[in-house]
Design an enzyme around this catalytic site. Structure first.
Site, short mmCIF file in Angstrom:
data_model
loop_
_atom_site.label_atom_id
_atom_site.label_comp_id
_atom_site.label_asym_id
_atom_site.label_seq_id
_atom_site.Cartn_x
_atom_site.Cartn_y
_atom_site.Cartn_z
N THR A 43 0.86 -1.19 0.00
CA THR A 43 0.00 0.00 0.00
C THR A 43 0.89 1.23 0.00
OG1 THR A 43 -1.80 -1.05 1.18
CG2 THR A 43 -1.57 1.30 1.54
N THR A 91 -0.45 1.55 6.93
CA THR A 91 -0.35 0.39 6.06
C THR A 91 -0.22 -0.86 6.93
OG1 THR A 91 0.95 -0.76 4.38
CG2 THR A 91 2.17 0.74 5.82
N1 ASP Z 1 -4.03 -1.80 4.83
C1 ASP Z 1 -4.27 -2.38 3.56
C2 ASP Z 1 -5.58 -3.14 3.62
O1 ASP Z 1 -5.84 -3.78 4.61
C3 ASP Z 1 -3.21 -3.29 3.12
C4 ASP Z 1 -1.83 -2.77 3.32
O2 ASP Z 1 -1.61 -1.71 3.83
O3 ASP Z 1 -0.89 -3.41 2.91
O4 ASP Z 1 -6.30 -3.12 2.69
#
Ligand code: ASP
Length: 377
Positions: A243, A294
């Site tokens: 992300t 993230t």
């Molecule tokens: N937080 C994001 C989600 O859960 C994924 C990520 O940050 O890698 O969609």
């Protein structure tokens, strides 16, 4: 006799005159010296006061910017030098775009949007072009942005054909009465706003497809993990989220934060993570800080990560560093979640906190000092 009397009289008068002049002269010389002493004292005191500021004194930066490109099991042993360089180059390219906006007096909102655009256009990160696949083999993208000055915000969830979801989040904030839109409705709004719409194939990348296949295989082998690690598997070699997010403070003292993602590999049933949830994935408030998250979204929603950091500063008077540490390591950690944040406070101090093996990250201060890192140490 009379002549003698006159003579004595004149001598006495002359003596008095001479005495008068002598006394006056001594007095004037005395005054001049005293004046000189006072003058030099004034000169001295002017030199001494005010004391010059110590050269090492810390001044707050005029502006700052920080980005992340996802947190997860990013291990040095799984990374080639070439791959590492690619990530670092892209992080640098992106942050320099935002830095230039801020340096030229642009807004933190523009810096955040334009920086995230660079990361969204790269297949390296799980946002825009490099978005991960859902269980159904589609790509469903989420994004959000927040303005710390007005507490206005925009977010989009589950879009499939908008090239840059952060632009859609920004348009929702700036040009609609709503804060959050999803799916088909959000896509229609994006079209009406003239945003770039792409063919679904645009988001198809080989690497992400391989990740989906690996996640599905593992799901078959260990169905008991179906509810959790089917789409979150830190054991899968090279598995990482990716992300992207950006936080910035501009020269006018306004904070902004933004986050964009493809979510989690193998997600199902229209799952939406924390990235488009204001307060979880993104939060900005000029009174405290700007945060972009993230990590494992389910936990970040339940812990309200981004707002919680701001609230600890606002209501408990904690520093950004302490607040971020508390939320990432205690709150999220105790729940069993993992991930990280990048944040900047109203004085331009940057914090990057994570409880995973690594987090792609970079920051730049107004002095142009660039820091890029991937691993914990
Ligand atoms: N937080 C994001 C989600 O859960 C994924 C990520 O940050 O890698 O969609």
């Amino acid at each position: 006799m009379l002549i003698l009397k006159h003579l004595i009289y004149h001598i006495i008068i002359m003596k008095k005159i001479i005495l008068f002049f002598a006394v006056s002269l001594t007095f004037l010389i005395g005054c001049k010296k005293e004046g000189e002493i006072i003058d030099s004292e004034i000169r001295e005191s002017k030199i001494q006061s005010p004391p010059p500021p110590p050269t090492s004194e810390k001044t707050n930066p005029l502006f700052s910017i920080a980005i992340h490109g996802g947190a997860g099991t990013i291990l040095r042993k799984n990374m080639s030098a070439e791959k590492e360089a690619k990530y670092k180059d892209k992080l640098e390219e992106a942050i320099r775009v935002g830095y230039e906006v801020l340096k030229n007096g642009g807004t933190s909102l523009d810096a955040v949007t334009k920086t995230i655009n660079v990361l969204e256009d790269s297949p390296l990160f799980n946002a825009g072009k490099g978005a991960v696949f859902t269980n159904a083999g589609t790509n469903e993208l989420d994004a959000s942005i927040m303005d710390g000055q007005t507490l206005n915000a925009g977010a989009s969830a589950g879009t499939t054909n908008v090239k840059n979801p952060i632009d859609l989040a920004r348009a929702i904030m700036d040009k609609s009465p709503h804060v959050m839109m999803s799916g088909k409705g959000a896509e229609k709004f994006a079209e009406e706003q003239g945003l770039e719409i792409v063919d679904l194939k645009y988001f198809h990348t080989e690497n992400r497809m391989k990740s989906l296949i690996r996640a599905k295989k593992r799901e078959k082998k260990e169905p008991e993990h179906e509810n959790k690690s089917a789409f979150y598997d830190p054991q899968i070699k090279d598995f990482k989220f990716g992300t992207v997010g950006c936080v910035a403070l501009d020269k006018k003292g306004n904070l902004a934060a933004g986050t964009s993602t493809g979510g989690m590999t193998n997600k199902r049933w229209g799952r939406i993570g924390d990235a488009p949830i204001i307060g979880a994935g993104t939060y900005a408030n000029n009174a405290t800080c700007a945060v972009s998250s993230t990590g494992w979204g389910e936990f970040f929603i339940r812990a309200m990560v981004a707002h919680d950091i701001s609230a600890l500063m606002e209501y408990k008077g904690m520093s950004l560093k302490d607040a971020a540490h508390e939320v990432i390591h205690k709150k999220v950690g105790d729940l069993g979640g993992d991930g990280g944040i990048v944040a900047v406070d109203k004085n331009g101090n940057v914090t990057m906190e994570f409880n995973t093996a690594g987090m792609y990250r970079a920051s730049m201060s107004d002095k142009g000092e660039l820091k890029i890192a991937i691993y914990k140490d």
